[in-house]
Design an enzyme around this catalytic site. Sequence first.
Site, short mmCIF file in Angstrom:
data_model
loop_
_atom_site.label_atom_id
_atom_site.label_comp_id
_atom_site.label_asym_id
_atom_site.label_seq_id
_atom_site.Cartn_x
_atom_site.Cartn_y
_atom_site.Cartn_z
N ARG A 227 83.95 11.79 2.73
CA ARG A 227 83.27 10.65 3.34
C ARG A 227 83.45 9.38 2.51
NH1 ARG A 227 79.11 11.44 6.89
NH2 ARG A 227 77.76 9.92 5.88
N VAL B 207 84.23 10.55 12.87
CA VAL B 207 84.31 11.83 12.17
C VAL B 207 83.42 11.86 10.93
CG1 VAL B 207 86.63 12.28 13.01
CG2 VAL B 207 86.32 11.12 10.81
N GLU B 208 83.13 13.09 10.46
CA GLU B 208 82.33 13.35 9.27
C GLU B 208 81.01 12.60 9.28
OE1 GLU B 208 84.26 13.65 5.51
OE2 GLU B 208 86.19 14.16 6.38
N GLY B 209 80.34 12.66 10.42
CA GLY B 209 79.06 12.00 10.60
C GLY B 209 79.25 10.66 11.27
#
Length: 763
Positions: free
Chosen positions: A312, A434-436
């Site tokens: 992230r 993506v990724e939250g």
Amino acid sequence: MTHQQRRNFMGKTLYNLARGVMPPISKTEQIALGCGTIGFDRDIFTGSPSLQKLVETYDPKLSPEEQSFLDNEVQTLCTMLDDHEVVTKKDFSREAWDYMRDKKFFGMKIPKEFGGLGFSTHAVSYVLAKIATQCVDANATVAVPNSLGPGELLVRYGTPNQKEYFLPRLADGTLIPCFGLTGPHSGSDATSLIGSHATVTERNGELGILASFDKRYITLAPIAGCVGVGLNLTDPDNLLQDIGEEGFTVALLERDHPGLDMGPRHIPLSCAFMNGTVKGQDVWIPMDCILGGRERCGFGWHMFVECLAEGRGVSLPAGSIGGARSVASGVGAYARVRKQFRVPIAEFGGIQEALALAGSDGLITIAGGDLMNAIVDNHEAPMVVSSIMKQNCTERGRRIIERGMDIAAGSAICRGPKNYLGNIYMSLPVAITVEGANIMTRSFQIIGQGLTRCHPHMLELIQSLQVETRDEKAVATFNKQLGKVIGHGITNLANSLGRGVGSTFSTMTRSKNAYKDGDKLLDYHEKQLLRLSANFAITADLCFTLGGKLKFEELLMGRLADTMGAIYLGYATLHHYSRRRGVDGLEAVTEHALLRLEKEAQDALKEAANNFPGPLGGVASLVMKLACFPLGGFSRVYSDPKDDLTKEVASLLTNPSGMRDLFQENVYMAAEGTTHQLSDLIRALPICVEADKALKNIKREQREPTKEEQDIIHRADELRDALIQVDVFEHATTEEAEKGFMRPALAGTKDRLEYMDQKSFAA
């Protein structure tokens, strides 16, 4: 009743009231509170972070080996990649895949003892950013194995046998990894693992798990040789016998594992990177295939959280950094090359505004990335800072590319080899998601984690409220921490008042050219960030008036996330300036960036104060307004950069300068004589600038050009004519390329004309 008895009575009463408004913390939340590390994020919550500490602690650098890899292997890979061809074919060539494997692009973070490159996080970020300036799909492909792929998890948590088998194969690319977490019912809440469950069982005397899972959006799944699968493990028969436990567990499976289904692809917008599904129904998984072995059953949340910081906070921002460098370098040059009304569009106010915004956002993103890289290389895993980086830098990256697209206009919307912006523009919504997803990260995660994890006194207070029995020790801990919280609030109230008044007058009396003195630039902006940090800290304390309802006040948390993000990135920008002082023009772009960040923080605090929720919202709002804006509207002194500064920043990006050199530092440049739009624009800029100066002198002096001037003007005209061209294709699809194909609309025209007496006006 004695004084001590009254104190004890009041302490117990407050404790009981707090327990009544504080909901129980789930096991997952408790684990999350113990994962990762805290550092500069906590300093912000104290209200008095230190720039000197940042500069002394974090110094991102590349080793000679890492720099050589960028100059040679990364340069060669970029040369092999044709971005338009990759997107058209939705894959890389076999040659490119083999080169990435042979040169260990997928094993940059794996230690050398296992055959990897053992690179720093800073090096990985720079590799990813440079690749992004040529092919964003290659950036995504290389990023996954070096961030959340099982490689990083294996290094930290794998059993000796797992490390010995998998790590060398991952390092040399024999096995390309992916990580299966997200499912149809588990998006930003991926760790809920809905639809991915497993039960501990025995088969033929061997202990293992029986798992069913349905994963989607898994990058590299269609070509991965192994996958880490996140599962919700249960043990109804207590077969684990206290060696491991129930909960989030990671299974490590190879592609040919019985029952594992990998291969179908998603097509994220126009992107070419591999992305698809990972599924399995009643898949038998031996305990040896649990990442870390049996004792790591139920430990997946720890693994996920501590390794997520890199994906992230580093990998995704690296793509935005690459985009920022491309826009500053390429679009800055294009604005000087392209003429309208016989004037370079770099002289138009609207273009200057967009370029300056893209430039200062680019500097912010680069500075944030450098600091984040150094934090991770310092063996920290800051979940809150990584969330800020992901949300803030991908959003700024989107704005940078959008402004670049606006300036490049028609040349940016016609696809083809000449278009160096279109594909990264199409990919940025993927990075946002993506990724939250950024909406969730901003409105829930940053402050939700930050208040409990990073507040200097809150974690112990919360833990004292979670004990099952209300013993004297818990009450004493609560009262002690409550006193510290109150003291913390009073300190930051005083700091907010004092710093607010001081900042108001220093800003109102500051010369518009004060930033040209680097020492004054640092001193002024550090004081403004200290003021805003105290404002943020007292506001964070006021949030506790909401109790457990805070988690539902996402509008408030979003505004506070904006404030904290602006403060972190402001300090990162000052940290960057402290390290890079001496670059021509850096003061102007740093000033532009910090003025914007300070206004972002001020505006977010203002809106939070105007809309503070809850039964005590009115009181909290009054306290917040007093603390943040002690002189009312006079204290809201931060404003957008003035036009003169905007023009100066734009000029730095559209003329040869130290700032252009800084942005071009990690941009892929094709070999001289090779047709490559971004490289050609960068190389054309000084020639076009020199030609424009010659034309200006000729006009002012009312004379004929010299032979030398005529040559440079002619060369610039040739370059301009070539560089404003866009790609055109005889056919856009394979169907159109077939012999005898006629476009349906033309076939219709032909049929209609056949029934008409006059076939043509000219006939």
